[in-house]
Enzyme design. Sequence first.
Site, PDB file in Angstrom:
ATOM      1  N   SER A 145       0.859  -1.193   0.000  1.00 16.15           N
ATOM      2  CA  SER A 145       0.000   0.000   0.000  1.00 16.15           C
ATOM      3  C   SER A 145       0.891   1.237   0.000  1.00 16.15           C
ATOM      4  O   SER A 145       2.051   1.172   0.431  1.00 16.15           O
ATOM      5  CB  SER A 145      -0.861   0.008   1.267  1.00 16.15           C
ATOM      6  OG  SER A 145      -1.485   1.260   1.439  1.00 16.15           O
ATOM      7  N   TYR A 158      -1.237  -0.659  10.510  1.00 17.81           N
ATOM      8  CA  TYR A 158      -1.407  -0.901   9.074  1.00 17.81           C
ATOM      9  C   TYR A 158      -0.162  -0.445   8.300  1.00 17.81           C
ATOM     10  O   TYR A 158       0.328  -1.162   7.427  1.00 17.81           O
ATOM     11  CB  TYR A 158      -2.660  -0.162   8.575  1.00 17.81           C
ATOM     12  CG  TYR A 158      -3.029  -0.490   7.147  1.00 17.81           C
ATOM     13  CD1 TYR A 158      -3.667  -1.692   6.822  1.00 17.81           C
ATOM     14  CD2 TYR A 158      -2.745   0.392   6.106  1.00 17.81           C
ATOM     15  CE1 TYR A 158      -4.018  -1.990   5.513  1.00 17.81           C
ATOM     16  CE2 TYR A 158      -3.094   0.100   4.797  1.00 17.81           C
ATOM     17  CZ  TYR A 158      -3.739  -1.094   4.507  1.00 17.81           C
ATOM     18  OH  TYR A 158      -4.070  -1.385   3.207  1.00 17.81           O
TER      19      TYR A 158
END
Length: 297
Positions: A145, A158
């Site tokens: 990501s 995350y």
Amino acid sequence: MRLKDKVAIVTGASRGIGAEIASMFAAEGARVVLAARSMEEMEQLRQSISRQGGESICVSTDVRSRESMKNMVKTACDAYGAIDILVNNAGYPMFGYAVDDEDEEAEKRYEAIMETNVRGYWYGARFAVPYMKEGNRGSIINISSVRGHLGLANETAYCAAKGAVKMMTKALAVELAPYNIRVNCISPGAIQVKVGHWVLSRYGQEIYDEYVEKFRDVHLLGMECNQPLHMIGEPRDIGYTAVYLASEEARFVTGSDIVVDGGLTSLLPEPGALDMETLVALHGKQGPMNQWFQSLG
Ligand code: NAP
């Protein structure tokens, strides 16, 4: 067909980016093993792939479980006799807690994110690689990501997980090159999927709907400020990249991270990235400033 007769496993194939990658692989001739927990959604995808002349099977898989991951790989091999491509995509979307948030849910979610987004990817490689070594070929694609590149408040778990995926990719690329196994990752920016926003996963649908209704403009303004291409990506934007990395066209590509983010990580951030009040104030002043420039002729 760019993936004719290849066997591909895609984790997190029940919806979103994983479902799109799986159907694009099937359209390119791969036999695809769909792996996730929601069998009903995967069965619908399998039928849709089949209607379009493709081939796939579904395997109920929890990437947090070692035995389940072992079973996923074995089922794939029993069905199709080899594994050429593994897409580690299943992800626990976002964190949404300050590091010192006293809610014990924060710690549970930290574990869930690490087990799903990091250890699950490692298990995927761990169990698929012996079969790839046997065939002396393979392509592993890990979905990271932009949050593995840059930090955000309340996203420690995350961001850390996605950064780990990038480094796992590089280390595996080096380790597996002698076996003709390529390992790359894709770092998506904002991609439109049904679920995945941290407000939805932390507070539920009702609060999420209220959040979207109240603050959609702020969100879009943030994107306008911070992302050169003013659009939200679609799962197929990641699918095209995955097809390329899985195919022979990428035979010289390993250890790479392909960023698909509308330019987000290429831009020096505007203040809005840190503080929404400043962002809104900035926008308030930008209109008159632009008019002033125009008046200069
Ligand atoms: P999504 O629509 O929420 O899909 C997530 C997928 O992961 C689902 O198929 C889900 O299936 C699966 N999954 C979650 N936990 C699992 C588990 N324990 N075992 C097996 N499967 C599991 O999210 P998405 O946006 O497509 O995300 C896909 C990947 O892209 C993730 O790694 C995410 O971090 C990454 N990403 C997304 C974006 C974005 O903007 N959408 C941006 C950057 C990176 P089940 O619930 O059926 O198990």
